[in-house]
Design a protein around this motif. Sequence first.
Motif, PDB file in Angstrom:
ATOM      1  N   PRO A 310       0.841  -1.204   0.000  1.00  0.00           N
ATOM      2  CA  PRO A 310       0.000   0.000   0.000  1.00  0.00           C
ATOM      3  C   PRO A 310       0.873   1.250   0.000  1.00  0.00           C
ATOM      4  O   PRO A 310       1.870   1.321   0.726  1.00  0.00           O
ATOM      5  N   ILE A 311       0.499   2.235  -0.832  1.00  0.00           N
ATOM      6  CA  ILE A 311       1.259   3.478  -0.943  1.00  0.00           C
ATOM      7  C   ILE A 311       0.340   4.633  -0.536  1.00  0.00           C
ATOM      8  O   ILE A 311      -0.736   4.818  -1.119  1.00  0.00           O
ATOM      9  N   ARG A 312       0.774   5.390   0.457  1.00  0.00           N
ATOM     10  CA  ARG A 312      -0.041   6.494   0.972  1.00  0.00           C
ATOM     11  C   ARG A 312       0.725   7.799   0.860  1.00  0.00           C
ATOM     12  O   ARG A 312       1.923   7.844   1.151  1.00  0.00           O
ATOM     13  N   ILE A 313       0.023   8.853   0.436  1.00  0.00           N
ATOM     14  CA  ILE A 313       0.613  10.188   0.388  1.00  0.00           C
ATOM     15  C   ILE A 313      -0.168  11.098   1.323  1.00  0.00           C
ATOM     16  O   ILE A 313      -1.412  11.149   1.276  1.00  0.00           O
ATOM     17  N   LYS A 314       0.532  11.814   2.174  1.00  0.00           N
ATOM     18  CA  LYS A 314      -0.068  12.802   3.072  1.00  0.00           C
ATOM     19  C   LYS A 314       0.432  14.172   2.666  1.00  0.00           C
ATOM     20  O   LYS A 314       1.636  14.437   2.679  1.00  0.00           O
ATOM     21  N   THR A 315      -0.490  15.061   2.268  1.00  0.00           N
ATOM     22  CA  THR A 315      -0.093  16.392   1.827  1.00  0.00           C
ATOM     23  C   THR A 315       0.186  17.283   3.031  1.00  0.00           C
ATOM     24  O   THR A 315      -0.207  16.958   4.165  1.00  0.00           O
ATOM     25  N   PRO A 316       0.864  18.434   2.821  1.00  0.00           N
ATOM     26  CA  PRO A 316       1.099  19.362   3.936  1.00  0.00           C
ATOM     27  C   PRO A 316      -0.195  19.844   4.585  1.00  0.00           C
ATOM     28  O   PRO A 316      -0.199  20.248   5.757  1.00  0.00           O
ATOM     29  N   GLN A 317      -1.306  19.797   3.858  1.00  0.00           N
ATOM     30  CA  GLN A 317      -2.608  20.211   4.398  1.00  0.00           C
ATOM     31  C   GLN A 317      -3.311  19.086   5.156  1.00  0.00           C
ATOM     32  O   GLN A 317      -4.411  19.275   5.691  1.00  0.00           O
ATOM     33  N   GLY A 318      -2.678  17.911   5.212  1.00  0.00           N
ATOM     34  CA  GLY A 318      -3.257  16.797   5.958  1.00  0.00           C
ATOM     35  C   GLY A 318      -4.131  15.875   5.137  1.00  0.00           C
ATOM     36  O   GLY A 318      -4.691  14.909   5.666  1.00  0.00           O
ATOM     37  N   GLU A 319      -4.279  16.135   3.847  1.00  0.00           N
ATOM     38  CA  GLU A 319      -5.095  15.260   2.989  1.00  0.00           C
ATOM     39  C   GLU A 319      -4.369  13.938   2.764  1.00  0.00           C
ATOM     40  O   GLU A 319      -3.156  13.908   2.548  1.00  0.00           O
ATOM     41  N   ILE A 320      -5.099  12.827   2.838  1.00  0.00           N
ATOM     42  CA  ILE A 320      -4.530  11.498   2.644  1.00  0.00           C
ATOM     43  C   ILE A 320      -4.945  10.969   1.275  1.00  0.00           C
ATOM     44  O   ILE A 320      -6.131  10.922   0.939  1.00  0.00           O
ATOM     45  N   ILE A 337       5.377  10.467   1.714  1.00  0.00           N
ATOM     46  CA  ILE A 337       4.996   9.195   1.104  1.00  0.00           C
ATOM     47  C   ILE A 337       5.373   8.054   2.029  1.00  0.00           C
ATOM     48  O   ILE A 337       6.452   8.041   2.630  1.00  0.00           O
ATOM     49  N   THR A 338       4.463   7.076   2.160  1.00  0.00           N
ATOM     50  CA  THR A 338       4.684   5.919   3.023  1.00  0.00           C
ATOM     51  C   THR A 338       4.414   4.647   2.237  1.00  0.00           C
ATOM     52  O   THR A 338       3.401   4.538   1.541  1.00  0.00           O
ATOM     53  N   LEU A 339       5.327   3.697   2.339  1.00  0.00           N
ATOM     54  CA  LEU A 339       5.128   2.366   1.762  1.00  0.00           C
ATOM     55  C   LEU A 339       4.858   1.398   2.899  1.00  0.00           C
ATOM     56  O   LEU A 339       5.689   1.228   3.792  1.00  0.00           O
ATOM     57  N   GLY A 340       3.677   0.761   2.868  1.00  0.00           N
ATOM     58  CA  GLY A 340       3.306  -0.169   3.916  1.00  0.00           C
ATOM     59  C   GLY A 340       3.828  -1.571   3.651  1.00  0.00           C
ATOM     60  O   GLY A 340       4.545  -1.835   2.670  1.00  0.00           O
ATOM     61  N   MET A 341       3.489  -2.490   4.544  1.00  0.00           N
ATOM     62  CA  MET A 341       3.901  -3.893   4.408  1.00  0.00           C
ATOM     63  C   MET A 341       3.250  -4.505   3.168  1.00  0.00           C
ATOM     64  O   MET A 341       2.041  -4.429   2.995  1.00  0.00           O
ATOM     65  N   PRO A 342       4.031  -5.122   2.278  1.00  0.00           N
ATOM     66  CA  PRO A 342       3.439  -5.716   1.074  1.00  0.00           C
ATOM     67  C   PRO A 342       2.617  -6.955   1.406  1.00  0.00           C
ATOM     68  O   PRO A 342       2.933  -7.696   2.339  1.00  0.00           O
TER      69      PRO A 342
END
Length: 534
Positions: A310-320, A337-342
């Motif tokens: 899973p790939i998650r992006i968190k913007t400076p405004q807090g949007e996921i 950007i965060t890469l979770g456990m595959p």
Amino acid sequence: MRFLPVNFNSIMIELSGLTETLMLFDSLNMTPIPGIEEIIPAARTLMIRFHPMTISVYQLVDEIQNRSLQTCRYVSGKQIEIPVCYKGEDLAAVAEILGTSIQDVIRQHTENEYMVAFTGFAPGFAYMISDIAQWNIPRRKTPRTRIPAGTVALAGEFSGIYPQASPGGWQLIGITNERMWDLSRPEPALLQPGNRVSFRNVERGIVTVSLPEKSSIPDETFAEMSPGKNFCSLEILSVGLQTLFQDLGRFGKSGLGISASGAMDKSALRSANRIVGNPSDQACLEIVQGGFKAVARGKIIIGVTGALCPIRIKTPQGEILHVNSYQPIDLNDGDEITLGMPNAGMRSYLAVRGGFIIPEVLASRSFDTLSNIGPVPIKPDDRLVVGETSHCAAVSVSEAPAFVMPNKDDVVVLDIFLGPRTDWFEQTSIDLLRNQIWQVTPQSNRIGLRLNGEYTLSRIKHEELPSEGTCSGAIQIPASGQPVLFLADHPVTGGYPVIASVAHYHLDLAGQIPINGKIQFNPINQFYEIQGSK
């Protein structure tokens, strides 16, 4: 000569002894055969990697069989003198084995001239022989867990010097302060095949300093940047289990005792680069089992391939935002950007448009975990600077995984090529290799997958195998009878028989099998000695 299969593009040549092996090695170097890409000499074998589109295996065997070794003499190189303080822990034991005195051991070792026959085990480790000293020193029954750098040791007919602190089973007779391996030199390895070596006895003790466990990136890493120019970068927050720089590897360095290394899943690395418009051989981040987190400093385009995480992006405004792998991802300044456990696969690859600005070490930007060569592993708070690229460089939007990523519950079938030492094993062991399910143990890493099966593999031949060349994918069988599948960072030579090798087209898949995953081997050939076309 015996010609034994290794893989589609490699064969093993077995000769009568070291002298004949070195003669053939010298002959092939003086008069090369078109299509040979690399030769790995060892105690009584040459492993040859060739290009099958240039020369067939049968043509290669014909060419080598026609070489006459009767008039050929191997060429010796430059003379090197090594000062040694003979106060090794095993000096008395060696004297007892030889039935002589300690002083006589020292005298014989210093009066004889040695030649570097081949290298292996570790970068800068040279196997040296003497025509006069006909020693055959057995290895220790229990190897030491740590031998200091600079230790002079004996095993079999060879003398050697440990280039860095490492485990080992050789008999220790002295120590030197000469550095066997130093990347600051034009030729990092002090001793290379063909060198003539003499040892000089020095009475006073010598203090040695082990080589650093990790290579270092020079301070001038960013020296080529334009003054005052703002470069985009990734600021690292977390690296998970392991995050390394990897490219396609450093080939042709076996003479230095270094394997190719490089990405464990090269197809995924190439895809990641194509996604962001880079040349496909650019260095990427190889991320093991997720846990990676970074912040973009500037506007960056990235691509993530390989293990499906899973790939998650968190913007400076807090949007996921949740995004997919195998597509271009646009990061703005401050995006996290965060890469979770595959949920499948083991290693993910992250490329940036423009590539990372990092130095080459021996013509590659890969980190080799066995030899500790290359840009150091990534750690939190690192700032990875991104290079510039032409705005015309095309990105790829049609990339997909080259195979279905395996999870720990899957049984992954890997095609294998029997040889070169299949005939060292009982037929029941060959059947077990094929039919038994093998589990990947937690002791596995980039050097190799340590496997565990219900039944162990038994040998017909129980003598010690002289060190010989190994390749990526080699399935080595140690004394435990449980296989070790060599991967990207494998040693150049090994002392246990290789029963088979994974076919080259399944190596990327092998590099993605997670811990506790399961493997079944599928032989695609019958073992046989290779004959020429005549």
